[in-house]
Motif scaffolding. Structure first.
Motif, PDB file in Angstrom:
ATOM      1  N   THR A 104       0.871  -1.189  -0.197  1.00  0.00           N
ATOM      2  CA  THR A 104       0.075   0.103  -0.107  1.00  0.00           C
ATOM      3  C   THR A 104       1.036   1.444  -0.032  1.00  0.00           C
ATOM      4  OG1 THR A 104      -1.789  -1.026   1.347  1.00  0.00           O
ATOM      5  CG2 THR A 104      -1.839   1.265   1.292  1.00  0.00           C
ATOM      6  N   ALA A 105       1.987   1.251   0.669  1.00  0.00           N
ATOM      7  CA  ALA A 105       2.861   2.548   0.853  1.00  0.00           C
ATOM      8  C   ALA A 105       3.683   2.689  -0.409  1.00  0.00           C
ATOM      9  CB  ALA A 105       3.851   2.301   1.959  1.00  0.00           C
ATOM     10  N   THR A 106       3.808   1.405  -1.135  1.00  0.00           N
ATOM     11  CA  THR A 106       4.605   1.691  -2.612  1.00  0.00           C
ATOM     12  C   THR A 106       3.497   2.220  -3.424  1.00  0.00           C
ATOM     13  OG1 THR A 106       6.127  -0.329  -1.868  1.00  0.00           O
ATOM     14  CG2 THR A 106       5.946   0.503  -4.324  1.00  0.00           C
ATOM     15  N   LYS A 107       2.426   1.774  -3.461  1.00  0.00           N
ATOM     16  CA  LYS A 107       1.446   2.299  -4.484  1.00  0.00           C
ATOM     17  C   LYS A 107       1.343   3.718  -4.177  1.00  0.00           C
ATOM     18  CE  LYS A 107      -1.206  -2.182  -5.085  1.00  0.00           C
ATOM     19  NZ  LYS A 107      -2.667  -2.771  -4.736  1.00  0.00           N
ATOM     20  N   ASN A 108       1.043   4.248  -3.166  1.00  0.00           N
ATOM     21  CA  ASN A 108       1.006   5.487  -2.590  1.00  0.00           C
ATOM     22  C   ASN A 108       2.131   6.353  -3.134  1.00  0.00           C
ATOM     23  OD1 ASN A 108      -1.732   4.909  -1.518  1.00  0.00           O
ATOM     24  ND2 ASN A 108      -0.917   4.920   0.783  1.00  0.00           N
ATOM     25  N   LYS A 109       3.211   5.725  -3.035  1.00  0.00           N
ATOM     26  CA  LYS A 109       4.329   6.431  -3.449  1.00  0.00           C
ATOM     27  C   LYS A 109       4.532   6.592  -4.757  1.00  0.00           C
ATOM     28  CE  LYS A 109       8.769   8.308  -2.855  1.00  0.00           C
ATOM     29  NZ  LYS A 109       9.059   9.503  -2.035  1.00  0.00           N
ATOM     30  N   ILE A 110       4.208   5.430  -5.626  1.00  0.00           N
ATOM     31  CA  ILE A 110       3.991   5.426  -7.073  1.00  0.00           C
ATOM     32  C   ILE A 110       3.103   6.595  -7.559  1.00  0.00           C
ATOM     33  CG2 ILE A 110       3.061   4.304  -9.064  1.00  0.00           C
ATOM     34  CD1 ILE A 110       4.201   1.895  -7.857  1.00  0.00           C
ATOM     35  N   GLY A 119       2.227   9.332  -5.824  1.00  0.00           N
ATOM     36  CA  GLY A 119       2.793  10.490  -5.375  1.00  0.00           C
ATOM     37  C   GLY A 119       3.710  11.089  -6.362  1.00  0.00           C
ATOM     38  N   GLU A 120       4.655  10.258  -6.925  1.00  0.00           N
ATOM     39  CA  GLU A 120       5.690  10.450  -7.780  1.00  0.00           C
ATOM     40  C   GLU A 120       4.975  10.784  -9.125  1.00  0.00           C
ATOM     41  OE1 GLU A 120       9.024  10.699  -7.367  1.00  0.00           O
ATOM     42  OE2 GLU A 120       8.888  10.146  -5.276  1.00  0.00           O
ATOM     43  N   ALA A 121       3.936  10.120  -9.530  1.00  0.00           N
ATOM     44  CA  ALA A 121       3.304  10.570 -11.034  1.00  0.00           C
ATOM     45  C   ALA A 121       2.597  11.933 -10.767  1.00  0.00           C
ATOM     46  CB  ALA A 121       2.168   9.321 -11.000  1.00  0.00           C
ATOM     47  N   VAL A 122       2.362  12.295  -9.598  1.00  0.00           N
ATOM     48  CA  VAL A 122       1.647  13.577  -9.471  1.00  0.00           C
ATOM     49  C   VAL A 122       2.571  14.866  -9.464  1.00  0.00           C
ATOM     50  CG1 VAL A 122       0.559  15.099  -7.808  1.00  0.00           C
ATOM     51  CG2 VAL A 122      -0.106  13.055  -8.088  1.00  0.00           C
ATOM     52  N   VAL A 134      13.516   6.175 -10.237  1.00  0.00           N
ATOM     53  CA  VAL A 134      12.732   6.045  -9.173  1.00  0.00           C
ATOM     54  C   VAL A 134      11.434   5.355  -9.106  1.00  0.00           C
ATOM     55  CG1 VAL A 134      11.354   7.182  -7.417  1.00  0.00           C
ATOM     56  CG2 VAL A 134      13.575   8.103  -7.876  1.00  0.00           C
ATOM     57  N   TYR A 135      10.783   5.747 -10.486  1.00  0.00           N
ATOM     58  CA  TYR A 135       9.547   5.285 -10.988  1.00  0.00           C
ATOM     59  C   TYR A 135       9.475   3.555 -11.279  1.00  0.00           C
ATOM     60  CZ  TYR A 135       4.699   5.025 -13.174  1.00  0.00           C
ATOM     61  OH  TYR A 135       3.335   4.761 -13.163  1.00  0.00           O
ATOM     62  N   ARG A 136      10.842   3.355 -11.747  1.00  0.00           N
ATOM     63  CA  ARG A 136      10.795   1.839 -12.205  1.00  0.00           C
ATOM     64  C   ARG A 136      11.073   1.036 -11.208  1.00  0.00           C
ATOM     65  NH1 ARG A 136      14.538   3.290 -17.591  1.00  0.00           N
ATOM     66  NH2 ARG A 136      12.761   3.764 -19.148  1.00  0.00           N
TER      67      ARG A 136
END
Length: 322
Positions: free
Chosen positions: A138-144, A146-149, A157-159
């Motif tokens: 869940t934390a990783t999905k939120n981070k993904i 956040g980075e996309a925003v 980082v994204y990969r």
């Protein structure tokens, strides 16, 4: 006063465990296999050993003593805490805690510990690991997200985050598969029965079977509800204290959370649960309160079906309600 020749209170920490005997007094042992054996050797016959549930630390000693035919009790730490507070104790050490546990056991009836089976122990470890991985995912999905925003996320980082999420997906799937295979070995029939209840998913059914040892730990549905902590507590005293009834929450928090999540689906597809939900909401009560009542109903249905060996029947009516 209990019936045992001597009662021992045990306070366990990472490296050592302090022991206070009702006759022997204080002693201390290493929290490892040699320490366990030394303690066992010095235990008198017909003794009772009482300890608090302290997560990982108490488990090894409780299992060791149980397998060596020693009567063991594992009590709720909150009970000991309240007992110490009632005595207005001013000293808080491992030595004093061991004595407090011993004193508590001498004047209160304590539950006798039943050791976990190897399968049950492994399943509980797998569930704990599963929870940890689900939180990480869940934390990783939120981070993904956040980075996309950011608009121009770093490709590296994204990969990296995508790879991490995929790895966690694999680990979660592997753990769920392992838990399912372990439970199916001994409790396939019970698993099928529980998942026949509208609202009870496979994960909740698996966890119910594991923590209740196939429902063998409980004789009544009310005992199971108390264990989960989904029974109401009343707060009233005279005319000045009239509190709202709340669930006790002194119980298995994970199972309580799983049942609450199941209640959303159950109040739509489980006829008995839907009736409970609508009746409470129509009385002007909150939807959350109604969902808690549905969770309680689901637990009672699960107990009844597991004990009877019959699948869920929407048209079934208890003889008590006729």
């Amino acid at each position: 006063m209990n019936k045992y020749k001597e009662t021992f209170g045990v306070d366990i920490s990472k490296d050592v465990f302090d022991v206070h005997g009702s006759n022997k007094g204080h002693d201390q042992y290493k929290n490892d296999e040699p320490g366990f054996k030394k303690f066992l050797k010095e235990l008198p016959d017909s003794s009772l050993v009482v300890m608090e549930a302290t997560g990982y630390y108490h488990y090894r000693l409780a299992q060791f003593l149980y397998k060596n035919a020693v009567v063991v009790s594992v009590v709720n730490p909150l009970s000991i805490k309240r007992f110490v507070q009632m005595k207005l104790a001013k000293v808080k050490t491992d030595k004093s805690d061991a004595k407090a546990i011993c004193d508590y056991a001498l004047i209160n009836e304590v539950p006798i510990y039943n050791a976990l089976t190897d399968t049950q122990s492994e399943c509980l470890q797998l569930f704990r690991l599963l929870d940890a991985y689900l939180k990480q995912r869940t934390a990783t999905k939120n981070k993904i997200h956040g980075e996309a925003v950011l608009g121009i996320p770093s490709k590296f980082v994204y990969r990296s985050l995508i790879r991490n999420r995929k790895q966690l997906d694999k680990e979660v799937a592997a753990i769920e598969s392992k838990i399912l295979s372990l439970v199916k070995e001994d409790q396939q029939e019970q698993l099928t029965l529980l998942t026949s209840i509208p609202g009870i998913g496979q994960k909740t059914a698996l966890f119910l079977i594991v923590v209740t040892d196939g429902f063998s730990k409980f004789e009544t549905a009310s005992q199971l509800c108390s264990y989960v902590g989904i029974t109401p507590t009343i707060r009233e005293s005279g005319s000045s204290v009239i509190g709202r009834a709340r669930i006790s929450k002194v119980g298995n928090r994970k199972l309580r959370n799983l049942l609450f999540l199941c209640s959303f689906n159950a109040c739509k597809h489980n006829r008995a649960c839907k009736e409970v939900y609508e009746r409470i909401v129509n009385k002007g009560k909150s939807k959350k309160l109604a969902l808690i009542a549905v969770a309680n109903k689901l637990l009672k249905q699960s107990f009844a079906i597991a004990k009877s060996g019959r699948p869920y029947d929407e048209t079934y009516v208890s003889a008590l309600s006729r």
